[in-house]
Design a protein around this motif. Sequence first.
Motif, mmCIF file in Angstrom:
data_model
loop_
_atom_site.group_PDB
_atom_site.id
_atom_site.type_symbol
_atom_site.label_atom_id
_atom_site.label_comp_id
_atom_site.label_asym_id
_atom_site.label_seq_id
_atom_site.Cartn_x
_atom_site.Cartn_y
_atom_site.Cartn_z
ATOM 1 N N MET A 206 0.845 -1.196 0.000
ATOM 2 C CA MET A 206 0.000 0.000 0.000
ATOM 3 C C MET A 206 0.882 1.248 0.000
ATOM 4 O O MET A 206 1.991 1.255 0.532
ATOM 5 C CB MET A 206 -0.912 0.007 1.237
ATOM 6 C CG MET A 206 -1.861 -1.172 1.329
ATOM 7 S SD MET A 206 -3.192 -1.091 0.127
ATOM 8 C CE MET A 206 -4.063 0.381 0.657
ATOM 9 N N ASP A 207 0.344 2.298 -0.601
ATOM 10 C CA ASP A 207 1.008 3.596 -0.635
ATOM 11 C C ASP A 207 0.101 4.609 0.059
ATOM 12 O O ASP A 207 -1.017 4.870 -0.395
ATOM 13 C CB ASP A 207 1.270 4.015 -2.081
ATOM 14 C CG ASP A 207 1.968 5.367 -2.167
ATOM 15 O OD1 ASP A 207 2.532 5.802 -1.133
ATOM 16 O OD2 ASP A 207 1.956 5.972 -3.249
ATOM 17 N N VAL B 221 -3.381 0.650 -3.612
ATOM 18 C CA VAL B 221 -2.694 -0.630 -3.706
ATOM 19 C C VAL B 221 -1.640 -0.549 -4.810
ATOM 20 O O VAL B 221 -1.937 -0.120 -5.937
ATOM 21 C CB VAL B 221 -3.697 -1.769 -3.991
ATOM 22 C CG1 VAL B 221 -2.959 -3.088 -4.153
ATOM 23 C CG2 VAL B 221 -4.730 -1.855 -2.891
ATOM 24 N N ILE B 222 -0.415 -0.951 -4.493
ATOM 25 C CA ILE B 222 0.682 -0.929 -5.462
ATOM 26 C C ILE B 222 0.652 -2.253 -6.229
ATOM 27 O O ILE B 222 0.956 -3.322 -5.684
ATOM 28 C CB ILE B 222 2.031 -0.720 -4.762
ATOM 29 C CG1 ILE B 222 2.018 0.572 -3.950
ATOM 30 C CG2 ILE B 222 3.164 -0.710 -5.777
ATOM 31 C CD1 ILE B 222 3.294 0.805 -3.164
ATOM 32 N N ALA C 260 6.552 -2.051 -5.599
ATOM 33 C CA ALA C 260 6.275 -2.573 -4.256
ATOM 34 C C ALA C 260 7.561 -2.950 -3.531
ATOM 35 O O ALA C 260 7.717 -2.694 -2.324
ATOM 36 C CB ALA C 260 5.354 -3.785 -4.358
ATOM 37 N N GLN C 261 8.534 -3.545 -4.259
ATOM 38 C CA GLN C 261 9.789 -3.919 -3.630
ATOM 39 C C GLN C 261 10.595 -2.690 -3.225
ATOM 40 O O GLN C 261 11.182 -2.648 -2.126
ATOM 41 C CB GLN C 261 10.607 -4.799 -4.579
ATOM 42 C CG GLN C 261 11.887 -5.340 -3.966
ATOM 43 C CD GLN C 261 12.614 -6.280 -4.913
ATOM 44 O OE1 GLN C 261 12.180 -6.473 -6.044
ATOM 45 N NE2 GLN C 261 13.717 -6.845 -4.442
ATOM 46 N N SER C 262 10.648 -1.686 -4.074
ATOM 47 C CA SER C 262 11.388 -0.477 -3.724
ATOM 48 C C SER C 262 10.732 0.250 -2.551
ATOM 49 O O SER C 262 11.427 0.809 -1.688
ATOM 50 C CB SER C 262 11.459 0.451 -4.941
ATOM 51 O OG SER C 262 10.144 0.844 -5.336
ATOM 52 N N ALA C 263 9.406 0.209 -2.476
ATOM 53 C CA ALA C 263 8.723 0.835 -1.346
ATOM 54 C C ALA C 263 9.029 0.095 -0.047
ATOM 55 O O ALA C 263 9.187 0.724 1.014
ATOM 56 C CB ALA C 263 7.221 0.869 -1.601
#
Length: 602
Positions: free
Chosen positions: A443-444, A452-453, A459-462
């Motif tokens: 989630m962002d 939702v990413i 998603a991995q970088s977040a």
Amino acid sequence: MALAGCPDFFLRHSNYKESVDRTSSHRSEELIVPGFQGPANQSLPHQHDDDVDLEQLVNDMNSSMESGYSTQADTALLLNNGHVPTQHHHQLMHPAFPRHGPAQRRHNPHLQPSPPSKKNLRQSQPMHIQAVRCLKEEQLLRPASMPAIPNPFPELCSPAGSPVLGSILTSDNCIVKVWSEDGAGKVVEIPADMTARDICQLLVYKSHCLDDNAWTLVEHHPVLGLERCLEDHELVVQVQASMGSDSKFLFRKNYAKYEFFRNPLNFFPEQMVAWCQDTDGSIPQSQLLQNFLNSSSCPEIQGYLHLKEPGRKSWKKLYMFLRRSGLYFSTKGTSKEPRHLQLLSDLEDSNIFTIITGRKFHNAPTDYQFCIKPSKVTSDCKELKMLCAEDEQSRTCWMTAFRLLKYGIVLYQSYNAPQQRKSNLPPFTAPVRSVSENSLVAMDFSGRTGRVIDNPVEAQSAAVEEGQTWRKRSQRMNVLGSPSPLHPSSLSTVIHRTQVWFHGRIMREEAHKMIIQQGQVDGLFLLRDSQSNPKAFVLTLCHHQKIKHFQILPCEEDGQVFFSLDDGATKFTDLIHLVEFYQLNRGVLPCKLKHPCTAVAL
């Protein structure tokens, strides 16, 4: 009619009336017993079809009653241990019938009653089974307090005929117990055709480990001080049948199991391979392996080895040759002539082991020992061929060549099987995730509303950015003196203890042993606490089959603690950052960190 010879009481008998009423509607041929139809009766012209020879029928009934009396008398004699009281012996006779000849013999109480003869037996007379004597014997043997209750489940008393126990005894499954490095064991039931690779996959699944095709099953003999890694295609049940009672299976990683397929030149020095001398060492890697895998070729490993003399602790240095037919040593220097070669051991019925008892136990000249053990030997040390090499590279060359010459193409098929499974997967398949992971989404929350990413890269970088932010936040709170859940120790000093490559306070020798057991390939590493400096750590790394140690020292800057491997030139907030950096960059190390030395608990 035949009624003239019949007694009067028989006409008034109830059984006779019932029998006449019951048989009056049937034919006379069905009423007369077979074998008693006389020809005189058939010749009477005035006889009706429904007439019955009553005199003959009465005689037959008298014979039946006499047999019944004899049976009752036998039963009474058995119940009274063969003695009949004289005052009651006349009660054995039926009161309504006269005592005819055969029945009058029972007046003598001292005579043993005789069973009815086979000639008097009729088809309608039952055979008496004398079970009273057996019942009396059971009552004598059984305690008085235990009643005679029959067994309602007799099939459970005989496993051979039981549908439940019989299937268990006749099944082909076998019980195998596997031990981990921490001493814990797990019992698994496997079929007889299950290979070592199948059991490793089963244990990886049960232990929730990462299956990187490096897990192996180790055959361990503590009394002999030997162990070896089972090949993936070997049947575990057959190997267990040849092991002693004190032997066991271990579950651990071995990164060097198929490493020689990736870097064959590191495993086979030019001076030890026969054809390399003929080609001036210009043979490519692919042809080097093909010569070992091709059964028509004749590769040869040669060099000096120390051989332990049987029954003694002395060693003899000999020049040896390893071929497909076996291991030979020369009785005259380095001569290859057949008359100077003597067979030491064949390859078909033998396996090669690593000696783990140490150099002093066998008084070995070096630390690089190995052994050739016949498959049928369980505890006899006299049948073992103890050998010792000059260095680790030569020992690895001898042991790897032994496996290649014995199994050949089967080893390559076992090595290539996981690669084929990976290549058969679709190119854009989602990774296999657990049920708990499938219920989570990235989630962002940077904007007013969360989203939702969907992009996995985003998603991995977040996730990485959030982890770094969380570390910085916890470090800033510790510097400012805010209460921390990990107080008095900061998070950076304990977070590494959850990693598989960290082994805590183990000795230097234990770290050496773990690296050797898991393959001694380039990049195999572990981290441990320092024995000399309580605040420092040690990185143990394997490179070119040599084990090296690097100290990780803490350094403080502006009130914050960092960790450095190069005297503060490159600083990291925790050991996880340090390991991740050197997995991507070699830096001051001889090679990158590739394979973590792990120990799983079953």
